[in-house]
Write a protein that holds these residues in place. Structure first.
Motif, PDB file in Angstrom:
ATOM      1  N   VAL A 113       6.716  10.325 -16.575  1.00 22.60           N
ATOM      2  CA  VAL A 113       5.912   9.405 -15.630  1.00 22.60           C
ATOM      3  C   VAL A 113       5.631  10.083 -14.222  1.00 22.60           C
ATOM      4  CG1 VAL A 113       6.865   7.317 -16.687  1.00 22.60           C
ATOM      5  CG2 VAL A 113       8.101   8.404 -14.911  1.00 22.60           C
ATOM      6  N   VAL A 114       5.485  11.476 -14.716  1.00 21.23           N
ATOM      7  CA  VAL A 114       5.453  12.313 -13.432  1.00 21.23           C
ATOM      8  C   VAL A 114       3.878  11.912 -12.689  1.00 21.23           C
ATOM      9  CG1 VAL A 114       4.749  14.505 -12.180  1.00 21.23           C
ATOM     10  CG2 VAL A 114       6.676  14.384 -13.954  1.00 21.23           C
ATOM     11  N   SER A 115       2.862  11.590 -13.371  1.00 22.50           N
ATOM     12  CA  SER A 115       1.807  11.132 -12.696  1.00 22.50           C
ATOM     13  C   SER A 115       1.560   9.790 -11.961  1.00 22.50           C
ATOM     14  CB  SER A 115       0.556  11.265 -13.679  1.00 22.50           C
ATOM     15  OG  SER A 115       0.275  12.377 -14.074  1.00 22.50           O
ATOM     16  N   ALA A 116       2.543   8.942 -12.887  1.00 21.10           N
ATOM     17  CA  ALA A 116       2.602   7.600 -12.329  1.00 21.10           C
ATOM     18  C   ALA A 116       3.626   7.591 -10.885  1.00 21.10           C
ATOM     19  CB  ALA A 116       3.445   6.692 -13.280  1.00 21.10           C
ATOM     20  N   VAL A 117       4.603   8.528 -11.019  1.00 20.67           N
ATOM     21  CA  VAL A 117       5.184   8.529  -9.612  1.00 20.67           C
ATOM     22  C   VAL A 117       4.380   9.238  -8.713  1.00 20.67           C
ATOM     23  CG1 VAL A 117       7.451   9.520  -8.659  1.00 20.67           C
ATOM     24  CG2 VAL A 117       7.447   8.461 -10.794  1.00 20.67           C
ATOM     25  N   GLU A 118       3.800  10.105  -8.950  1.00 19.80           N
ATOM     26  CA  GLU A 118       2.872  10.826  -7.624  1.00 19.80           C
ATOM     27  C   GLU A 118       1.859   9.941  -7.324  1.00 19.80           C
ATOM     28  OE1 GLU A 118       0.795  14.957  -7.024  1.00 19.80           O
ATOM     29  OE2 GLU A 118       0.644  14.199  -9.156  1.00 19.80           O
ATOM     30  N   SER A 119       1.185   8.932  -8.295  1.00 18.96           N
ATOM     31  CA  SER A 119       0.387   7.932  -7.884  1.00 18.96           C
ATOM     32  C   SER A 119       1.088   6.821  -6.925  1.00 18.96           C
ATOM     33  CB  SER A 119      -0.283   7.280  -8.876  1.00 18.96           C
ATOM     34  OG  SER A 119      -1.007   6.179  -8.623  1.00 18.96           O
ATOM     35  N   ASP A 120       2.305   6.351  -7.443  1.00 19.34           N
ATOM     36  CA  ASP A 120       3.055   5.472  -6.396  1.00 19.34           C
ATOM     37  C   ASP A 120       3.479   6.116  -5.183  1.00 19.34           C
ATOM     38  OD1 ASP A 120       3.408   3.610  -8.638  1.00 19.34           O
ATOM     39  OD2 ASP A 120       5.466   4.208  -8.946  1.00 19.34           O
ATOM     40  N   LEU A 121       3.761   7.479  -5.060  1.00 23.57           N
ATOM     41  CA  LEU A 121       4.264   8.081  -3.897  1.00 23.57           C
ATOM     42  C   LEU A 121       2.795   8.111  -2.880  1.00 23.57           C
ATOM     43  CD1 LEU A 121       6.632  10.431  -4.904  1.00 23.57           C
ATOM     44  CD2 LEU A 121       7.261   8.494  -3.828  1.00 23.57           C
ATOM     45  N   ASP A 122       1.721   8.324  -3.481  1.00 25.57           N
ATOM     46  CA  ASP A 122       0.488   8.073  -2.872  1.00 25.57           C
ATOM     47  C   ASP A 122       0.166   6.965  -2.024  1.00 25.57           C
ATOM     48  OD1 ASP A 122      -0.099  10.815  -3.117  1.00 25.57           O
ATOM     49  OD2 ASP A 122      -1.527  10.653  -5.004  1.00 25.57           O
ATOM     50  N   LYS A 123       0.511   5.794  -2.912  1.00 26.54           N
ATOM     51  CA  LYS A 123       0.245   4.358  -2.589  1.00 26.54           C
ATOM     52  C   LYS A 123       1.075   4.184  -1.346  1.00 26.54           C
ATOM     53  CE  LYS A 123      -0.173   2.464  -7.013  1.00 26.54           C
ATOM     54  NZ  LYS A 123      -0.046   1.192  -7.678  1.00 26.54           N
ATOM     55  N   LEU A 124       2.567   4.751  -1.392  1.00 25.25           N
ATOM     56  CA  LEU A 124       3.563   4.571  -0.375  1.00 25.25           C
ATOM     57  C   LEU A 124       3.179   5.183   0.908  1.00 25.25           C
ATOM     58  CD1 LEU A 124       6.131   3.215   0.330  1.00 25.25           C
ATOM     59  CD2 LEU A 124       7.311   5.173  -0.462  1.00 25.25           C
ATOM     60  N   ALA A 125       2.689   6.688   0.648  1.00 27.71           N
ATOM     61  CA  ALA A 125       2.281   7.356   1.800  1.00 27.71           C
ATOM     62  C   ALA A 125       1.176   6.709   2.505  1.00 27.71           C
ATOM     63  CB  ALA A 125       1.745   8.738   1.302  1.00 27.71           C
ATOM     64  N   ALA A 126      -0.040   5.974   1.835  1.00 27.75           N
ATOM     65  CA  ALA A 126      -0.879   5.267   2.493  1.00 27.75           C
ATOM     66  C   ALA A 126      -0.291   3.956   3.245  1.00 27.75           C
ATOM     67  CB  ALA A 126      -1.917   5.040   1.476  1.00 27.75           C
ATOM     68  N   ALA A 127       0.602   3.293   2.813  1.00 27.80           N
ATOM     69  CA  ALA A 127       1.013   2.454   3.119  1.00 27.80           C
ATOM     70  C   ALA A 127       1.871   2.489   4.714  1.00 27.80           C
ATOM     71  CB  ALA A 127       1.898   1.572   2.382  1.00 27.80           C
ATOM     72  N   LEU A 128       2.501   3.761   4.569  1.00 30.64           N
ATOM     73  CA  LEU A 128       3.035   4.180   5.804  1.00 30.64           C
ATOM     74  C   LEU A 128       2.226   4.588   6.609  1.00 30.64           C
ATOM     75  CD1 LEU A 128       5.949   6.364   3.859  1.00 30.64           C
ATOM     76  CD2 LEU A 128       6.382   4.280   5.413  1.00 30.64           C
ATOM     77  N   ASP A 129       1.110   5.381   6.422  1.00 28.57           N
ATOM     78  CA  ASP A 129       0.301   5.694   7.506  1.00 28.57           C
ATOM     79  C   ASP A 129      -0.543   4.388   8.078  1.00 28.57           C
ATOM     80  OD1 ASP A 129       0.728   8.303   6.946  1.00 28.57           O
ATOM     81  OD2 ASP A 129      -1.053   8.628   5.663  1.00 28.57           O
ATOM     82  N   GLN A 130      -0.848   3.258   7.315  1.00 30.10           N
ATOM     83  CA  GLN A 130      -1.522   2.334   7.674  1.00 30.10           C
ATOM     84  C   GLN A 130      -0.650   1.126   8.456  1.00 30.10           C
ATOM     85  OE1 GLN A 130      -3.549   0.934   4.190  1.00 30.10           O
ATOM     86  NE2 GLN A 130      -4.823   2.856   4.284  1.00 30.10           N
ATOM     87  N   SER A 131       0.385   1.098   8.290  1.00 28.60           N
ATOM     88  CA  SER A 131       1.360   0.016   8.737  1.00 28.60           C
ATOM     89  C   SER A 131       2.438   0.789   9.719  1.00 28.60           C
ATOM     90  CB  SER A 131       2.044  -0.636   7.618  1.00 28.60           C
ATOM     91  OG  SER A 131       3.032  -1.464   8.088  1.00 28.60           O
ATOM     92  N   PRO A 132       2.484   0.514  11.123  1.00 29.79           N
ATOM     93  CA  PRO A 132       3.472   0.998  11.829  1.00 29.79           C
ATOM     94  C   PRO A 132       4.699   0.210  11.691  1.00 29.79           C
ATOM     95  CG  PRO A 132       1.194   0.394  13.109  1.00 29.79           C
ATOM     96  CD  PRO A 132       1.304  -0.034  11.663  1.00 29.79           C
ATOM     97  N   GLU A 133       4.592  -1.173  11.198  1.00 34.89           N
ATOM     98  CA  GLU A 133       5.810  -1.733  10.966  1.00 34.89           C
ATOM     99  C   GLU A 133       6.395  -0.982   9.884  1.00 34.89           C
ATOM    100  OE1 GLU A 133       2.657  -3.318  10.978  1.00 34.89           O
ATOM    101  OE2 GLU A 133       2.750  -4.099  12.804  1.00 34.89           O
ATOM    102  N   LEU A 134       5.840  -0.730   8.928  1.00 37.54           N
ATOM    103  CA  LEU A 134       6.591  -0.101   7.531  1.00 37.54           C
ATOM    104  C   LEU A 134       7.110   1.353   8.225  1.00 37.54           C
ATOM    105  CD1 LEU A 134       7.439   0.043   4.791  1.00 37.54           C
ATOM    106  CD2 LEU A 134       5.362   0.745   4.094  1.00 37.54           C
ATOM    107  N   ALA A 135       6.560   2.058   8.938  1.00 32.43           N
ATOM    108  CA  ALA A 135       6.756   3.306   9.143  1.00 32.43           C
ATOM    109  C   ALA A 135       8.254   3.085  10.121  1.00 32.43           C
ATOM    110  CB  ALA A 135       6.009   4.161   9.900  1.00 32.43           C
ATOM    111  N   SER A 136       8.140   2.311  10.888  1.00 29.87           N
ATOM    112  CA  SER A 136       9.381   1.843  11.733  1.00 29.87           C
ATOM    113  C   SER A 136      10.453   1.376  10.920  1.00 29.87           C
ATOM    114  CB  SER A 136       9.072   0.489  12.683  1.00 29.87           C
ATOM    115  OG  SER A 136       9.978   0.394  13.701  1.00 29.87           O
ATOM    116  N   LEU A 137      10.148   0.596   9.707  1.00 30.26           N
ATOM    117  CA  LEU A 137      11.354  -0.026   9.133  1.00 30.26           C
ATOM    118  C   LEU A 137      11.845   1.142   8.483  1.00 30.26           C
ATOM    119  CD1 LEU A 137      12.680  -2.075   7.012  1.00 30.26           C
ATOM    120  CD2 LEU A 137      11.062  -1.099   5.494  1.00 30.26           C
ATOM    121  N   THR A 138      11.329   2.451   7.935  1.00 27.11           N
ATOM    122  CA  THR A 138      12.171   3.545   7.389  1.00 27.11           C
ATOM    123  C   THR A 138      12.850   4.226   8.474  1.00 27.11           C
ATOM    124  OG1 THR A 138      10.029   5.027   7.875  1.00 27.11           O
ATOM    125  CG2 THR A 138      10.289   3.672   5.692  1.00 27.11           C
ATOM    126  N   THR A 139      12.562   4.388   9.833  1.00 25.99           N
ATOM    127  CA  THR A 139      13.252   5.091  10.813  1.00 25.99           C
ATOM    128  C   THR A 139      14.087   4.334  11.909  1.00 25.99           C
ATOM    129  OG1 THR A 139      11.176   4.869  12.136  1.00 25.99           O
ATOM    130  CG2 THR A 139      11.242   6.764  10.667  1.00 25.99           C
TER     131      THR A 139
END
Length: 184
Positions: A28-54
């Protein structure tokens, strides 16, 4: 597959290697890579999510619960969800961005690609990106996966980063160099 020593030496790299090996095992390498791309986009677009992680003030359980909800919302596959849970449990969510970059590098290397990041003062057109990709592919001798971003403070030009190599053709850098040369 050989994984660079630089990736293996970093904390994020070790997590990324472990995730890649599990994803490869499950096919499932492609699926995980796609998931991580979604997560990266969400982290970039949501300061609240980025704050949650840090945010160190949030407890482990709160972070685990919140990241599970985010994973459900983004419809991430089971392996990616479990992996994010491990990051939360080990208090390593702050490493998420670096893990994503390391995973991308590992997956690209496995496919015979090299990742390149291009920063420009204005958004590049598809033709410009295509031309740049062709030139970088010819230079590197392997397929280049290009990501681009915009930094208006650059004034003009490009900064291209391929692995540990950086090609800085920005006007800001040229002006700084000219200023230094005139000083002395």
């Amino acid at each position: 597959m050989e994984i660079s020593a630089g990736i293996q030496a970093s904390l994020a790299g070790r997590y990324a290697v472990a995730l890649f090996e599990l994803a490869a095992e499950d096919g499932v390498v492609s699926a995980v890579e796609s998931d991580l791309d979604k997560l990266a986009a969400a982290l970039d677009q949501s300061p609240e999510l980025a704050s949650l992680t840090t945010n160190p003030q949030l407890g482990r359980k709160a972070k685990m619960s919140a990241i599970e909800e985010v994973a459900k919302l983004l419809e991430l596959n089971t392996l990616t969800r479990r992996f994010l849970g491990v990051l939360a449990e080990n208090r390593r969510l702050a490493e998420t961005g670096r893990v994503i970059r390391a995973f991308r590098d590992i997956a690209a290397a496995q496919r015979g690609e090299v990742s390149a990041e291009v920063i420009s003062a204005r958004p590049l057109t598809e033709d410009q990106l295509s031309s740049l990709k062709q030139k970088l592919t010819a230079r590197e001798g392997r397929t280049v996966k290009l990501t681009s971003s915009v930094d208006p403070d650059m004034l003009g030009g490009l900064i291209v980063t391929i692995g540990s190599k950086r090609i800085d053709g920005s006007i800001r850098t040229r002006l700084n160099a000219l200023t230094q040369a005139m000083k002395g």
